[in-house]
Design a protein around this motif. Structure first.
Motif, PDB file in Angstrom:
ATOM      1  N   ALA A  39      -4.787   0.421  44.552  1.00 34.27           N
ATOM      2  CA  ALA A  39      -5.452   0.011  43.320  1.00 34.27           C
ATOM      3  C   ALA A  39      -5.910   1.228  42.521  1.00 34.27           C
ATOM      4  CB  ALA A  39      -6.658  -0.873  43.644  1.00 34.27           C
ATOM      5  N   VAL A  40      -5.783   1.129  41.220  1.00 30.34           N
ATOM      6  CA  VAL A  40      -6.273   2.167  40.315  1.00 30.34           C
ATOM      7  C   VAL A  40      -7.635   1.707  39.819  1.00 30.34           C
ATOM      8  CG1 VAL A  40      -5.830   3.484  38.216  1.00 30.34           C
ATOM      9  CG2 VAL A  40      -3.916   2.753  39.651  1.00 30.34           C
ATOM     10  N   VAL A  41      -8.694   2.248  40.404  1.00 31.70           N
ATOM     11  CA  VAL A  41     -10.043   1.790  40.106  1.00 31.70           C
ATOM     12  C   VAL A  41     -11.016   2.939  40.300  1.00 31.70           C
ATOM     13  CG1 VAL A  41     -10.329   0.934  42.475  1.00 31.70           C
ATOM     14  CG2 VAL A  41     -11.802   0.044  40.659  1.00 31.70           C
TER      15      VAL A  41
ATOM     16  N   ALA B  30     -14.759   1.301  46.795  1.00 29.73           N
ATOM     17  CA  ALA B  30     -14.190   1.446  48.136  1.00 29.73           C
ATOM     18  C   ALA B  30     -13.708   0.104  48.674  1.00 29.73           C
ATOM     19  CB  ALA B  30     -15.221   2.060  49.073  1.00 29.73           C
ATOM     20  N   ALA B  31     -14.485  -0.958  48.442  1.00 35.09           N
ATOM     21  CA  ALA B  31     -14.095  -2.281  48.920  1.00 35.09           C
ATOM     22  C   ALA B  31     -12.840  -2.771  48.207  1.00 35.09           C
ATOM     23  CB  ALA B  31     -15.246  -3.267  48.716  1.00 35.09           C
ATOM     24  N   ILE B  32     -12.741  -2.509  46.912  1.00 33.45           N
ATOM     25  CA  ILE B  32     -11.546  -2.908  46.167  1.00 33.45           C
ATOM     26  C   ILE B  32     -10.320  -2.171  46.687  1.00 33.45           C
ATOM     27  CG2 ILE B  32     -10.424  -2.784  43.907  1.00 33.45           C
ATOM     28  CD1 ILE B  32     -13.213  -3.338  42.677  1.00 33.45           C
TER      29      ILE B  32
ATOM     30  N   ALA C 257     -24.440   4.229  44.009  1.00 34.91           N
ATOM     31  CA  ALA C 257     -24.158   3.863  45.397  1.00 34.91           C
ATOM     32  C   ALA C 257     -23.459   2.510  45.471  1.00 34.91           C
ATOM     33  CB  ALA C 257     -25.454   3.847  46.202  1.00 34.91           C
ATOM     34  N   ARG C 258     -23.961   1.538  44.731  1.00 39.78           N
ATOM     35  CA  ARG C 258     -23.319   0.224  44.717  1.00 39.78           C
ATOM     36  C   ARG C 258     -21.950   0.294  44.051  1.00 39.78           C
ATOM     37  NH1 ARG C 258     -26.988  -4.640  42.805  1.00 39.78           N
ATOM     38  NH2 ARG C 258     -25.163  -5.692  43.666  1.00 39.78           N
TER      39      ARG C 258
ATOM     40  N   GLY D 214      -3.985  -3.511  37.090  1.00 41.33           N
ATOM     41  CA  GLY D 214      -4.783  -2.925  36.022  1.00 41.33           C
ATOM     42  C   GLY D 214      -5.384  -1.583  36.407  1.00 41.33           C
ATOM     43  N   ASP D 215      -5.712  -0.806  35.393  1.00 41.82           N
ATOM     44  CA  ASP D 215      -6.442   0.461  35.530  1.00 41.82           C
ATOM     45  C   ASP D 215      -7.901   0.117  35.248  1.00 41.82           C
ATOM     46  OD1 ASP D 215      -7.652   2.921  35.209  1.00 41.82           O
ATOM     47  OD2 ASP D 215      -6.104   3.757  33.922  1.00 41.82           O
ATOM     48  N   VAL D 216      -8.686  -0.077  36.308  1.00 39.66           N
ATOM     49  CA  VAL D 216      -9.982  -0.733  36.202  1.00 39.66           C
ATOM     50  C   VAL D 216     -11.126   0.272  36.312  1.00 39.66           C
ATOM     51  CG1 VAL D 216     -11.486  -2.520  37.158  1.00 39.66           C
ATOM     52  CG2 VAL D 216      -8.993  -2.816  37.211  1.00 39.66           C
ATOM     53  N   ILE D 217     -12.070   0.160  35.394  1.00 40.13           N
ATOM     54  CA  ILE D 217     -13.294   0.949  35.409  1.00 40.13           C
ATOM     55  C   ILE D 217     -14.446  -0.011  35.686  1.00 40.13           C
ATOM     56  CG2 ILE D 217     -14.856   2.422  34.078  1.00 40.13           C
ATOM     57  CD1 ILE D 217     -12.328   3.161  32.378  1.00 40.13           C
ATOM     58  N   VAL D 218     -15.078   0.148  36.837  1.00 41.90           N
ATOM     59  CA  VAL D 218     -16.243  -0.646  37.206  1.00 41.90           C
ATOM     60  C   VAL D 218     -17.475   0.108  36.703  1.00 41.90           C
ATOM     61  CG1 VAL D 218     -17.557  -1.656  39.090  1.00 41.90           C
ATOM     62  CG2 VAL D 218     -15.067  -1.546  39.234  1.00 41.90           C
ATOM     63  N   ALA D 219     -18.207  -0.498  35.787  1.00 42.23           N
ATOM     64  CA  ALA D 219     -19.330   0.180  35.138  1.00 42.23           C
ATOM     65  C   ALA D 219     -20.644  -0.461  35.566  1.00 42.23           C
ATOM     66  CB  ALA D 219     -19.184   0.108  33.613  1.00 42.23           C
ATOM     67  N   GLY D 220     -21.580   0.367  36.048  1.00 47.01           N
ATOM     68  CA  GLY D 220     -22.863  -0.152  36.486  1.00 47.01           C
ATOM     69  C   GLY D 220     -23.898   0.952  36.564  1.00 47.01           C
ATOM     70  N   ARG D 221     -25.128   0.565  36.845  1.00 48.88           N
ATOM     71  CA  ARG D 221     -26.220   1.538  36.797  1.00 48.88           C
ATOM     72  C   ARG D 221     -26.502   2.204  38.140  1.00 48.88           C
ATOM     73  NH1 ARG D 221     -31.015  -0.935  38.671  1.00 48.88           N
ATOM     74  NH2 ARG D 221     -30.819  -3.195  38.902  1.00 48.88           N
ATOM     75  N   ASP D 222     -25.975   1.652  39.236  1.00 50.00           N
ATOM     76  CA  ASP D 222     -26.277   2.165  40.566  1.00 50.00           C
ATOM     77  C   ASP D 222     -25.026   2.815  41.154  1.00 50.00           C
ATOM     78  OD1 ASP D 222     -26.783   2.564  43.281  1.00 50.00           O
ATOM     79  OD2 ASP D 222     -28.059   0.789  43.438  1.00 50.00           O
TER      80      ASP D 222
END
Length: 338
Positions: free
Chosen positions: A98-100, A89-91, A82-83, A72-80
């Motif tokens: 990976a496309v993230v 990076a961990a993914i 740094a996290r 998948g072409d993944v967008i991780v969405a969050g408020r921080d």
């Protein structure tokens, strides 16, 4: 979406079958055969599918990782940031190639939700999957969002309600588009208190959390009905992780709360976050997961195990309350579904 006369079985712990419901929407129930175990290895190829997952840790991280591993072409969405960067990076370390990427959004701010949606509209021509996952749990004292909403209702439910509305045009252009909204077994004892929806008169952490997660479940079911009636072509499903080791407590109650102490003293009660993410991933990707379905773990009153059809609490099926909640939510957030 399949015809309601069909019966489809999938690899799930109870061989989940898809059948017709009273309103013509597909729904799911356990079939008689047992023994199958659906895992992340059963995720169909997600090559080229654009997935937005809210939340950078715990269930959100595990869902994003599994989807990225599946192509998948993944967008991780969050408020921080740094996290978020650390999660990306961990993914990438766990799934080379990976496309993230990370994108900033604070679900406790309608302005931030709007800005995120605007950026996504500018960057993408479609979204295939939206996982409404991020949340907070039982802060000991009443707190409010940037817009004055009680924090749990505002973050867990209203922020995702607004986000889904604003991404709906992109979802309608998606390939087999799905919205998966995270509820909780806590929703079983929840109630929508229209007289004190924001807990301004009386704040009790757990009842307010239960209300927010019941609202999430009712939203998922109502969105499925509205999509089917209006022909939006977007499947809406709900999932819950059972009792899992995530960082949700640290987003709200913290380690000194009663829930936090239980986690610290009795860790064996909590299944790993990767296991807790399986119902979400099943709802997001499995061919047999049906719009209007609700999925959770299969064992010990849905606290742990592999994905299966979850029990929908009676109050979540109250369509009059669901319609009223929808109208109130549109008024509070200033968004409207087409």
């Amino acid at each position: 979406m399949m015809r309601t006369s069909q019966l489809v079985t999938t690899r799930s712990p109870d061989a989940v079958a898809t059948v017709a419901s009273r309103d013509g929407l597909p729904t799911a129930r356990p079939a008689a055969r047992r023994g199958a175990r659906w895992t992340a290895a059963d995720i169909p190829p997600q090559d080229g599918r654009v997935a937005v997952v809210t939340g950078t840790g715990g269930l959100g991280y595990e869902s994003a990782l599994a989807l990225a591993r599946a192509g998948g072409d993944v967008i991780v969405a969050g408020r921080d940031p740094a996290r978020g960067d650390a999660a990306v990076a961990a993914i990438r370390r766990a799934a080379p190639g990976a496309v993230v990427r990370f994108a900033a959004v604070d679900l406790a701010s309608l302005a931030s939700v709007r800005a995120f949606a605007d950026r996504l509209h500018a960057d993408r021509d479609r979204v295939d999957l939206l996982i409404n996952n991020a949340g907070v749990m039982t802060p000991p004292e009443r707190r409010v969002t940037a817009d004055g909403f009680e924090l749990q209702l505002g973050t867990n439910y209203l922020g995702h309600f607004a986000l889904t509305a604003q991404l709906l045009p992109l979802l309608r252009r998606g390939r087999d588009p799905r919205v998966v909204t995270l509820s909780s077994i806590a929703a079983r004892d929840g109630a929508i208190d229209f007289a004190d929806l924001q807990a301004g008169q009386r704040y009790e952490p757990m009842p307010v959390y239960r209300q927010s997660k019941l609202a999430c479940l009712m939203f998922a079911l109502e969105l499925a009905r509205r999509s089917a009636a209006a022909g939006w072509g977007v499947a809406s499903l709900a999932a819950h992780p059972g009792v899992s080791r995530t960082d949700l407590l640290t987003n709200g109650a913290g380690p000194t709360s009663a829930a936090g102490r239980v986690r610290a003293l009795l860790p064996f009660l909590f299944q790993p976050a990767a296991q807790g993410a399986l119902p979400t991933l099943y709802a997001a990707t499995a061919p047999g997961a049906a719009s209007g379905g609700y999925y959770g773990p299969h064992r010990l009153s849905e606290t742990r195990g592999y994905p299966t059809a979850a029990r929908i609490p009676r109050q979540a099926e109250d369509r009059a309350v669901a319609r009223d909640l929808w109208s109130v939510s549109e008024a509070l957030t200033g968004v409207a579904f087409p």
